[in-house]
Design a protein around this motif. Structure first.
Motif, PDB file in Angstrom:
ATOM      1  N   ASP A 246       0.816  -1.222   0.000  1.00  0.00           N
ATOM      2  CA  ASP A 246       0.000   0.000   0.000  1.00  0.00           C
ATOM      3  C   ASP A 246       0.851   1.274   0.000  1.00  0.00           C
ATOM      4  O   ASP A 246       0.339   2.389   0.133  1.00  0.00           O
ATOM      5  N   GLY A 247       2.186   1.126  -0.105  1.00  0.00           N
ATOM      6  CA  GLY A 247       3.072   2.296  -0.145  1.00  0.00           C
ATOM      7  C   GLY A 247       3.624   2.692   1.209  1.00  0.00           C
ATOM      8  O   GLY A 247       4.526   3.538   1.293  1.00  0.00           O
ATOM      9  N   ASN A 286       5.253  -9.429   2.326  1.00  0.00           N
ATOM     10  CA  ASN A 286       4.491 -10.136   1.293  1.00  0.00           C
ATOM     11  C   ASN A 286       5.311 -10.206   0.016  1.00  0.00           C
ATOM     12  O   ASN A 286       6.190  -9.377  -0.216  1.00  0.00           O
ATOM     13  N   ILE A 287       4.980 -11.199  -0.803  1.00  0.00           N
ATOM     14  CA  ILE A 287       5.630 -11.354  -2.108  1.00  0.00           C
ATOM     15  C   ILE A 287       5.426 -10.084  -2.927  1.00  0.00           C
ATOM     16  O   ILE A 287       4.346  -9.508  -2.936  1.00  0.00           O
ATOM     17  N   GLY A 288       6.477  -9.658  -3.631  1.00  0.00           N
ATOM     18  CA  GLY A 288       6.363  -8.513  -4.534  1.00  0.00           C
ATOM     19  C   GLY A 288       6.747  -7.187  -3.900  1.00  0.00           C
ATOM     20  O   GLY A 288       6.918  -6.191  -4.610  1.00  0.00           O
ATOM     21  N   PRO A 301       8.126  -2.147  -9.272  1.00  0.00           N
ATOM     22  CA  PRO A 301       6.725  -2.475  -9.612  1.00  0.00           C
ATOM     23  C   PRO A 301       6.308  -3.796  -8.959  1.00  0.00           C
ATOM     24  O   PRO A 301       7.092  -4.743  -8.916  1.00  0.00           O
ATOM     25  N   LEU A 302       5.081  -3.841  -8.460  1.00  0.00           N
ATOM     26  CA  LEU A 302       4.595  -5.062  -7.799  1.00  0.00           C
ATOM     27  C   LEU A 302       4.441  -6.197  -8.811  1.00  0.00           C
ATOM     28  O   LEU A 302       4.186  -5.952  -9.993  1.00  0.00           O
TER      29      LEU A 302
END
Length: 600
Positions: A246-247, A286-288, A301-302
């Motif tokens: 979420d940044g 979390n992944i990404g 970038p996710l």
């Protein structure tokens, strides 16, 4: 210094299930000098999970590293099955090239299409390795032609279509550029990787950016993050920022930094752009997400992952035998275990329902969910699951459903029956090829819901001689209703122990899933009825003995062998009003509805 001069190659190995990825990695490891001369090299060293070894498939992506002529080659072994596509997508974001393995006899298969499509979308230029050329009756050049056709079909650009290729055998431990070459080692493959896979691009003078692609857990270190350093340098003990999805930004510290060497993770002081590393020190990840430097946090970038296509309900076990065989049986334990799975299983979704004892679990297919169920029962969990249901979506105002590519290899005499059965499930034939060995290859596009329960029909239609595999193709507009009727079931009338006498008495009613001595309860499914309706039978009654007949008089009789209900078969078999009871020791099917059932 910019890291593009680094002597590193990051490569993923992609292939259809059983085309020899893991065996090829074994050969690369053993020939790179990673094992001592007197050390025994285990087979399928990369398949570390019990389930992977038993089924001969790779479920979780693994990292290893070998050094060849001073260049470090990081190799990531990926799953070949489409149900584990969540793993494949993430891994391809870590690498700069990929090795596509194709069986010299089978050529490209459904999962070849799936993993290759993902690689081409990432802009990778694969090296093609035609494997198993030392087997009888293989046609390596034909397999290679089919691979080129597949590249063109998937929209590969000119550079990707001009792919380097080799022939060889992972099991035999050799690779060669042309079929006429002599070779007894993997040297040509090592050299192709170094020549054709670009070195990693990134700048170690930029602020740190490391993308999380895999998560692991250790009792000593806690949560372990595995990923690639895209820019900058990461050091053991340094402060860092975790940039969430979420940044938001969380500060933390790298408590342990590990690199890959052979099959080991070794402690290192630092790693720079292009390196693949594992690190500890961050829990809620979390992944990404991105690990970055604390002063100038910049996210990468996710990673986008395909959505689940199949959903089922996990329920606390409430059968009459509940709690007898499992260690973990409460709703809290079930919920905690499913939430823990979410930390590493990126393609899974778990949602609470109105009932605290029921959880909605969505995944990428029956195998994906089946592996989770099997893993949990081996850990001591006891629970029930419902029939898998397809997840529908609305796209541009149109109701759509997932459609799969189904490829079958069947004896010629079974072709008509298979086409007929799939036609009733709204399948569309795409291709049909007659082989020279009395077998036919068929390719269909079929709605995912048409495949639920189809495997049993397929095994019967081909008398166990057919091979089928399928992978997700796309979401398409709904194709209308269809019947996937199966026969009714035989249901136990009361709690007790099944007797030979009672089973023999009702043997003409259908096929059993159980044998004499099995403990049963009222409502438990014990077989398949010959007719379309369900039937309750008393299978616990014993013969009344008289002084004229001894209890051993029936021993000359025999019962037909019961149908073995494996977890996969049971998941495909259960109906909408049935549940599958899963415990560490047993798999039982049971009726949930109280609709009118005939009894005998």
């Amino acid at each position: 210094m910019s890291s593009h001069l680094k002597a590193i190659r990051n490569i993923a190995i992609i292939a259809h299930v059983d085309h020899g990825k893991t065996t090829l990695v074994d050969a690369l490891l053993s020939q790179s000098g990673i094992f001592r001369e007197n050390e025994t090299v285990p087979n399928c060293v990369m398949d570390s999970n019990d389930l992977e070894r038993e089924r001969g498939i790779t479920i979780l992506s693994k990292n290893t590293a070998v050094t060849y002529n001073g260049t470090k080659i990081n190799i990531v072994d990926t799953p070949g099955h489409a149900d584990f596509g969540g793993e494949v997508e993430r891994v391809l974001g870590m690498v700069d090239g990929c090795l596509l393995i194709v069986d010299a006899n089978e050529g490209p298969m459904p999962q070849t299409r799936f993993v290759l499509k993902k690689a081409l979308e990432q802009g990778l230029r694969p090296i093609v390795f035609v494997n198993k050329i030392d087997r009888a009756r293989v046609e390596p050049e034909t397999a290679l032609d089919k691979v080129l056709d597949l590249f063109l079909e998937l929209g590969a650009d000119d550079d990707q279509c001009d792919f380097p290729y080799l022939f060889g055998s992972g099991l035999g431990g050799f690779a060669k550029i042309e079929m006429s070459d002599d070779s007894d080692n993997m040297k040509p493959l090592f050299e192709s990787i170094i020549r054709h896979v670009p070195p990693p691009v990134g700048d170690e003078n930029q602020p740190l950016q490391l993308q999380i692609t895999t998560l692991d857990y250790s009792d000593f270190l806690g949560r372990i993050i595995i990923g690639r350093v895209h820019n900058g340098v990461v050091r053991n003990g340094q402060s860092a920022s975790l940039i969430k999805e979420d940044g938001s930004i969380k500060k933390g510290r790298v408590s342990k930094l590990l690199g890959f060497e052979g099959l080991q993770r070794v402690e290192i002081d630092n790693a720079s752009a292009g390196d693949l590393v594992a690190l500890a020190g961050f829990d809620d990840v979390n992944i990404g997400e991105t690990i970055s430097c604390p002063d100038e946090p910049k996210p990468l970038p996710l990673i986008k992952v395909d959505e689940p296509t199949l959903q089922m309900t996990f329920v606390v076990n409430d059968s009459p035998f509940a709690g007898r065989e499992g260690k973990f049986v409460t709703s809290r334990q079930l919920r905690d275990r499913l939430k823990k799975e979410l930390l590493t299983n990126v393609a899974l979704r778990v949602e609470d329902t109105e009932s605290p004892d029921r959880f909605s679990v969505s995944g990428r297919g029956e195998l994906h969910l089946g592996i989770l169920i099997e893993t949990m029962r081996r850990e001591g969990y006891e629970f029930q699951v419902s029939q898998p249901q397809v997840i529908f979506r609305t796209i541009d105002g149109t109701p759509c459903e997932p459609v799969e590519t189904l490829v079958m290899d069947v004896p010629e005499e079974a072709v008509g029956t298979c086409i007929e059965k799939l036609g009733s499930r709204r399948a569309e034939m795409q291709n049909m090829e007659n082989g020279s060995d009395g077998r036919t290859q068929l390719e269909f596009l079929v709605p995912s819901r048409g495949l639920i329960g189809f495997r049993g029909d397929f095994v019967r239609s081909t008398r166990g001689e057919g091979i089928m595999s399928h992978s997700f193709f796309d979401y398409r507009p709904m194709s209308g209703d269809f019947e996937t009727r199966r026969n009714g079931v035989l249901i136990a009338f009361e709690e007790g122990t099944a007797t030979f006498y009672a089973l023999k008495n009702a043997e003409d009613r259908g096929q059993y899933f159980i044998s004499p001595g099995t403990k049963v309860y009222k409502g438990m499914i014990i077989g398949e009825h010959n007719r379309t309706q369900d039937l309750e039978i008393n299978i616990c009654k014993t013969k009344q003995l008289t002084n004229m007949r001894s209890s051993g008089a029936e021993e000359l009789d025999t019962l037909q062998s019961p149908m073995q209900m494996t977890l996969e078969r049971a998941l495909e078999y259960i109906g909408p009003d049935e549940m599958l009871e899963v415990t560490p020791d047993s798999i039982r099917l049971r009726k949930m509805s109280s609709k009118k059932i005939a009894s005998r």
